[in-house]
Scaffold this motif. Structure first.
Motif, short mmCIF file in Angstrom:
data_model
loop_
_atom_site.label_atom_id
_atom_site.label_comp_id
_atom_site.label_asym_id
_atom_site.label_seq_id
_atom_site.Cartn_x
_atom_site.Cartn_y
_atom_site.Cartn_z
N GLU A 7 1.12 -0.91 0.26
CA GLU A 7 -0.04 0.42 -0.06
C GLU A 7 0.86 1.03 0.06
OE1 GLU A 7 -2.76 -0.44 3.72
OE2 GLU A 7 -4.26 -1.81 2.47
N GLY A 8 1.99 1.48 0.79
CA GLY A 8 2.82 1.67 1.15
C GLY A 8 4.00 2.58 -0.97
N SER A 11 0.70 4.37 -2.96
CA SER A 11 0.34 4.69 -2.34
C SER A 11 1.72 6.41 -3.20
CB SER A 11 0.86 5.48 -1.11
OG SER A 11 -1.22 4.46 -0.93
N SER A 12 2.79 5.85 -2.92
CA SER A 12 3.87 6.55 -3.63
C SER A 12 4.07 6.04 -4.89
CB SER A 12 5.13 5.96 -2.92
OG SER A 12 4.93 6.19 -1.09
N ALA A 14 1.81 6.65 -6.86
CA ALA A 14 0.35 7.64 -7.51
C ALA A 14 0.60 8.88 -7.28
CB ALA A 14 -0.85 7.02 -6.40
N ALA A 15 1.42 9.43 -6.42
CA ALA A 15 1.58 10.71 -5.71
C ALA A 15 2.59 11.67 -6.35
CB ALA A 15 2.39 10.67 -3.66
N SER A 20 -4.36 10.47 -6.82
CA SER A 20 -4.45 10.15 -5.10
C SER A 20 -4.92 8.13 -5.20
CB SER A 20 -5.42 10.48 -4.70
OG SER A 20 -6.77 9.63 -4.75
N ALA A 21 -3.70 7.52 -4.56
CA ALA A 21 -4.99 6.30 -4.09
C ALA A 21 -5.22 5.81 -3.15
CB ALA A 21 -3.11 5.28 -4.38
N GLU A 22 -6.49 5.40 -3.44
CA GLU A 22 -7.67 5.57 -1.99
C GLU A 22 -7.72 3.96 -1.89
OE1 GLU A 22 -8.78 8.27 -1.05
OE2 GLU A 22 -7.74 9.05 -2.19
N VAL A 23 -6.70 3.30 -0.81
CA VAL A 23 -7.10 1.97 0.13
C VAL A 23 -8.39 1.87 -0.05
CG1 VAL A 23 -5.98 0.17 0.80
CG2 VAL A 23 -4.57 2.21 -0.20
N VAL A 33 -7.81 -0.70 -4.28
CA VAL A 33 -6.88 0.56 -4.28
C VAL A 33 -7.65 1.40 -5.09
CG1 VAL A 33 -5.31 -0.14 -5.37
CG2 VAL A 33 -5.49 2.23 -3.75
N PHE A 35 -7.24 5.00 -7.92
CA PHE A 35 -6.72 5.96 -7.94
C PHE A 35 -7.32 6.28 -8.48
CE2 PHE A 35 -3.63 1.94 -8.45
CZ PHE A 35 -2.65 2.35 -7.88
#
Length: 163
Positions: A7-8, A11-12, A14-15, A20-23, A33, A35
């Protein structure tokens, strides 16, 4: 812990891609997730992509090979990725990690190194007679920010994510 690491990672990515990465806190139709990329102007709409996340210690991809195999633990996970979708599309993101948890990351001069990468595959339309389907994951399909941008742009243009 493997799930948290992946997930980390996503998310990285995606940023970095401006998304955004919505888990999702619960398994929603095989989606872990989503995006979301904001619209470029106020006259456009946002883009969204779904992903199922899988993390494994069972595979160490050989970058010189064309692909590696991943086995689903449940047929339903495969089926939710293989079914036809209009929008948003759904991809599988597989992360491989070393067996030893302390080897997953390493602090290096200038940052944090994640020891293995994620790979992605689009399975729409695939079939398998197996209870626990096995798929080939192309080693060229490394999941990074540039790739996420390309996938979302292809989806927005109505193009296939396969190729």
């Amino acid at each position: 812990m493997m799930e948290q690491l992946q997930e980390g990672y996503v998310s990285s990515v995606a940023a970095t891609a401006g998304c955004s990465a919505e888990v999702l806190s619960k398994d929603t139709f095989g989606v872990d997730v989503q995006f979301i990329r904001p619209p470029r102007t106020h006259l456009e709409q946002e883009s969204m992509l779904f992903a199922q996340l899988k993390c494994t210690t069972q595979v160490t991809p050989d970058r010189n090979a064309k692909s590696f195999q991943y086995r689903f633990s449940k047929r339903e996970y495969f089926e939710s990725l293989a079914m036809a979708r209009s929008y948003p599309q759904k991809i599988l993101i597989v992360m491989t990690v070393p067996v030893e948890q302390l080897e997953w990351t390493k602090v290096v001069d200038g940052g944090l190194l994640v020891r293995r990468e994620c790979y992605w595959v689009h399975l729409e339309g695939q079939t398998s007679p197996l209870v626990k389907p096995v798929i080939d994951v192309p080693t060229e399909n490394v999941f990074d920010a540039e790739t996420l941008i390309r996938i979302m742009e292809r989806q927005d243009r109505g193009e296939s994510l396969d190729g």
